[in-house]
Design a protein around this motif. Structure first.
Motif, short mmCIF file in Angstrom:
data_model
loop_
_atom_site.label_atom_id
_atom_site.label_comp_id
_atom_site.label_asym_id
_atom_site.label_seq_id
_atom_site.Cartn_x
_atom_site.Cartn_y
_atom_site.Cartn_z
N SER A 26 0.82 -1.20 0.00
CA SER A 26 0.00 0.00 0.00
C SER A 26 0.86 1.26 0.00
O SER A 26 0.55 2.23 -0.69
CB SER A 26 -0.93 -0.01 1.22
OG SER A 26 -1.81 -1.10 1.18
N ILE A 27 1.94 1.26 0.79
CA ILE A 27 2.84 2.41 0.80
C ILE A 27 3.50 2.57 -0.56
O ILE A 27 3.62 3.68 -1.07
CB ILE A 27 3.90 2.26 1.92
CG1 ILE A 27 3.23 2.25 3.29
CG2 ILE A 27 4.91 3.40 1.84
CD1 ILE A 27 4.15 1.88 4.43
N SER A 28 3.90 1.45 -1.16
CA SER A 28 4.50 1.50 -2.50
C SER A 28 3.54 2.13 -3.50
O SER A 28 3.94 2.93 -4.36
CB SER A 28 4.88 0.09 -2.96
OG SER A 28 5.86 -0.46 -2.13
N GLN A 29 2.27 1.78 -3.40
CA GLN A 29 1.27 2.34 -4.30
C GLN A 29 1.10 3.84 -4.06
O GLN A 29 0.97 4.62 -5.00
CB GLN A 29 -0.06 1.61 -4.12
CG GLN A 29 -0.03 0.16 -4.59
CD GLN A 29 -1.26 -0.63 -4.18
OE1 GLN A 29 -2.02 -0.19 -3.32
NE2 GLN A 29 -1.44 -1.78 -4.78
N ALA A 30 1.11 4.25 -2.78
CA ALA A 30 0.99 5.67 -2.46
C ALA A 30 2.17 6.47 -2.99
O ALA A 30 2.01 7.62 -3.42
CB ALA A 30 0.87 5.85 -0.94
N LEU A 31 3.35 5.86 -2.99
CA LEU A 31 4.53 6.53 -3.51
C LEU A 31 4.41 6.86 -5.00
O LEU A 31 5.05 7.79 -5.50
CB LEU A 31 5.78 5.67 -3.29
CG LEU A 31 6.26 5.54 -1.84
CD1 LEU A 31 7.36 4.49 -1.76
CD2 LEU A 31 6.76 6.87 -1.32
N GLN A 32 3.58 6.11 -5.69
CA GLN A 32 3.42 6.30 -7.13
C GLN A 32 2.17 7.11 -7.48
O GLN A 32 1.83 7.24 -8.66
CB GLN A 32 3.35 4.93 -7.83
CG GLN A 32 4.57 4.05 -7.61
CD GLN A 32 5.87 4.75 -7.97
OE1 GLN A 32 5.95 5.43 -8.99
NE2 GLN A 32 6.89 4.58 -7.13
N HIS A 33 1.50 7.66 -6.48
CA HIS A 33 0.26 8.39 -6.75
C HIS A 33 0.52 9.62 -7.62
O HIS A 33 1.55 10.28 -7.49
CB HIS A 33 -0.40 8.82 -5.43
CG HIS A 33 -1.82 9.25 -5.61
ND1 HIS A 33 -2.17 10.53 -5.96
CD2 HIS A 33 -2.98 8.55 -5.50
CE1 HIS A 33 -3.48 10.62 -6.07
NE2 HIS A 33 -4.00 9.45 -5.78
N GLU A 34 -0.43 9.92 -8.47
CA GLU A 34 -0.27 11.02 -9.44
C GLU A 34 -0.13 12.39 -8.78
O GLU A 34 0.38 13.33 -9.40
CB GLU A 34 -1.45 11.04 -10.40
CG GLU A 34 -2.80 11.33 -9.72
CD GLU A 34 -3.95 11.31 -10.70
OE1 GLU A 34 -3.75 10.83 -11.84
OE2 GLU A 34 -5.05 11.76 -10.33
#
Length: 275
Positions: A28-36
């Motif tokens: 989830s943190i990894s996904q947040a790091l890639q947020h637009e």
């Protein structure tokens, strides 16, 4: 024999569950790091700041209620807001006009820039902005409502002396639920500089955090060396502001300090005991 087998099975099941939870949080943190909503400039600093490892160490997961203390321009807010948007809650405890050691126009500019960021993308719609000043009796969040308080790279507590850090810790303690985590990332003062005029440099002795947090009621749980930088001698002309990203000083000094890299940071995890 059967008892031993059952015990081993339960141990393995618990270990797998813990591993799965940690893996899910990391994903989830990894996904947040890639947020637009994240800016390219901020993403470039991930290597130095290690946000994924830092947030995981402080047990920040998507369902948590989190306070980010003095978020500045919102570097970590860009990560925390998407991470907590669906299941969690984010309080951003920003500058208060009751903190008098920074110029009022500087603090107002910082809050305006932060508010503009929050208005720039729908992902920030659930962020609640509160106030924080170390010596002021201002609630950063409702009492006993928070899972994690994050004090990330804040160095101004000591500008008003040890008393300000004591008050800040009491504020954090009040906001946290029993069992909640206080996560601290702060510039670390080497022990051999304790007898110098370090209070205006931005660096703080690790032992001071440990001592005052204990006095406030916290239990020290763990530290991590992920953000230590042995090149940082902590004796720069403009303190921590000599180093990236601020880079105060002459062009020659900037080149020297750029080669050192970002500030040597301690990473400390404290916990509010269960009642």
């Amino acid at each position: 024999m059967l008892t031993k087998i059952l015990g081993l099975s339960l141990f393995l099941l618990a270990s797998q569950t813990s591993f799965a939870a940690t893996t899910d949080a990391s994903t989830s943190i990894s996904q947040a790091l890639q947020h637009e909503a994240r800016t390219d400039a901020n993403k470039k600093r991930d290597i130095a700041r290690k946000p994924e490892q830092t947030l995981a160490f402080f047990e920040v997961t998507p369902e948590k209620t989190v306070v980010e203390v003095w978020p500045g321009s919102g570097w970590y807010t860009e990560i925390l807001a998407p991470l907590l948007a669906e299941k969690g809650k984010l309080y951003a405890a920003h500058y208060s006009d009751k903190f008098t050691l920074l110029p009022a126009d500087y603090m107002q500019k910082g809050r305006t820039e932060f508010n503009n960021k929050l208005a720039s993308h729908p992902i920030y719609k659930n962020v609640t902005v509160t106030d924080f000043a170390p010596l002021a009796d201002i609630a950063i969040a409702p009492a006993s409502s928070v899972d994690v308080v994050l004090s990330l790279r804040n160095q101004l507590y000591m500008f008003e002396g040890e008393t300000s850090l004591k008050h800040a810790l009491a504020n954090f303690y009040k906001a946290l639920k029993p069992g909640g985590v206080l996560g601290v990332v702060a510039p670390r003062l080497p022990e051999h500089l304790l007898n110098t005029e370090w209070k205006k440099t931005g660096y703080v002795p690790e032992q001071l955090w440990l001592t005052l947090a204990k006095e406030a009621g916290f239990s020290f749980e763990d530290r991590d060396d992920m953000l230590l930088n042995p090149k940082d001698t902590a004796d720069h002309p403009s303190g921590i502001w000599s180093l990236p990203p601020t880079l105060a000083g002459t062009d020659e000094e900037k080149a020297k300090h750029r080669a050192i890299g970002e500030v040597n940071q301690m990473v400390l995890k404290f916990r509010k005991p269960q009642e």
